[in-house]
Design an enzyme around this catalytic site. Sequence first.
Site, PDB file in Angstrom:
ATOM      1  N   CYS A  11      28.881  14.204  46.554  1.00 49.28           N
ATOM      2  CA  CYS A  11      28.606  15.515  45.944  1.00 49.28           C
ATOM      3  C   CYS A  11      28.136  16.456  47.051  1.00 49.28           C
ATOM      4  O   CYS A  11      28.358  16.172  48.233  1.00 49.28           O
ATOM      5  CB  CYS A  11      27.601  15.389  44.807  1.00 49.28           C
ATOM      6  SG  CYS A  11      25.985  14.738  45.285  1.00 49.28           S
ATOM      7  N   ASN A  14      23.887  15.114  47.766  1.00 51.28           N
ATOM      8  CA  ASN A  14      23.635  13.663  47.762  1.00 51.28           C
ATOM      9  C   ASN A  14      22.220  13.326  47.254  1.00 51.28           C
ATOM     10  O   ASN A  14      21.587  12.369  47.688  1.00 51.28           O
ATOM     11  CB  ASN A  14      23.869  13.045  49.154  1.00 51.28           C
ATOM     12  CG  ASN A  14      23.908  11.512  49.160  1.00 51.28           C
ATOM     13  OD1 ASN A  14      23.553  10.888  50.151  1.00 51.28           O
ATOM     14  ND2 ASN A  14      24.329  10.901  48.075  1.00 51.28           N
ATOM     15  N   CYS A  16      21.530  14.443  43.566  1.00 52.61           N
ATOM     16  CA  CYS A  16      21.634  14.451  42.093  1.00 52.61           C
ATOM     17  C   CYS A  16      22.800  13.608  41.584  1.00 52.61           C
ATOM     18  O   CYS A  16      22.607  12.527  41.031  1.00 52.61           O
ATOM     19  CB  CYS A  16      21.779  15.887  41.566  1.00 52.61           C
ATOM     20  SG  CYS A  16      20.347  16.938  41.914  1.00 52.61           S
ATOM     21  N   ARG A  17      24.035  14.097  41.746  1.00 54.97           N
ATOM     22  CA  ARG A  17      25.186  13.464  41.104  1.00 54.97           C
ATOM     23  C   ARG A  17      25.633  12.177  41.781  1.00 54.97           C
ATOM     24  O   ARG A  17      25.815  11.143  41.117  1.00 54.97           O
ATOM     25  CB  ARG A  17      26.369  14.449  41.032  1.00 54.97           C
ATOM     26  CG  ARG A  17      26.137  15.617  40.099  1.00 54.97           C
ATOM     27  CD  ARG A  17      27.128  16.735  40.326  1.00 54.97           C
ATOM     28  NE  ARG A  17      26.932  17.374  41.625  1.00 54.97           N
ATOM     29  CZ  ARG A  17      27.695  18.340  42.109  1.00 54.97           C
ATOM     30  NH1 ARG A  17      28.738  18.760  41.418  1.00 54.97           N
ATOM     31  NH2 ARG A  17      27.429  18.873  43.287  1.00 54.97           N
ATOM     32  N   SER A  18      25.863  12.220  43.101  1.00 53.38           N
ATOM     33  CA  SER A  18      26.452  11.029  43.734  1.00 53.38           C
ATOM     34  C   SER A  18      25.510   9.822  43.805  1.00 53.38           C
ATOM     35  O   SER A  18      25.980   8.688  43.651  1.00 53.38           O
ATOM     36  CB  SER A  18      27.074  11.355  45.101  1.00 53.38           C
ATOM     37  OG  SER A  18      26.141  11.846  46.016  1.00 53.38           O
ATOM     38  N   ASP A 129      27.233  20.628  38.627  1.00 51.87           N
ATOM     39  CA  ASP A 129      26.038  20.476  39.450  1.00 51.87           C
ATOM     40  C   ASP A 129      24.800  20.740  38.586  1.00 51.87           C
ATOM     41  O   ASP A 129      24.606  21.846  38.103  1.00 51.87           O
ATOM     42  CB  ASP A 129      26.117  21.488  40.599  1.00 51.87           C
ATOM     43  CG  ASP A 129      24.980  21.326  41.581  1.00 51.87           C
ATOM     44  OD1 ASP A 129      24.000  20.613  41.261  1.00 51.87           O
ATOM     45  OD2 ASP A 129      25.071  21.919  42.665  1.00 51.87           O
TER      46      ASP A 129
END
Length: 162
Positions: A11, A14, A16-18, A129
Amino acid sequence: MSGMIKVLFVCLGNICRSPLAEGIFKYKVTRDGLGDKIHVESAGTSGWHIGESPDPRSVEIAERNGIFLDSYGRKAVSEDFNEFDYILAMDSSNYADLKRLKNSSTNGAAQLFLMRDFDDIGKGQDVPDPYYGGEDGFSYVFELLDRSCENLLETIKKNHDF
Ligand code: 4NP
């Protein structure tokens, strides 16, 4: 680690999402007894959060689902395209940045996908995001990632006869 199938989630930050995708995917890999066959990491297209632990809101939603996040922020590099087999971009902006890294890598064998290519609800859409939003953004992202990770794992199992 050689011989293992290597999967990298990417993301922007690096944090939150990934890292959440990494945690969810590792959980499923372990659940299915594939921990010695599939290696999982995450990275960011930016270097803004190098060395940092995941966002507390990602840690929280993961923990509520029995998943422990233990990654540290790092930046995606062109060598990742030589190292990994599958690279998953969280959104179209991450995908465009990764495409440039792939083109500047020496052999770049990794296959690049959008994460939600593997989501049967909203195929090909962005994983939004959640950084600037509230808690509910993180539970929504969890659901998308959980579905996508399940289908990605099924695909990898089929591709490699696991
Ligand atoms: P991520 O979210 O890409 O899912 O880790 C973000 C984290 C941090 C920032 C942006 C997005 N930031 O601007 O610092």
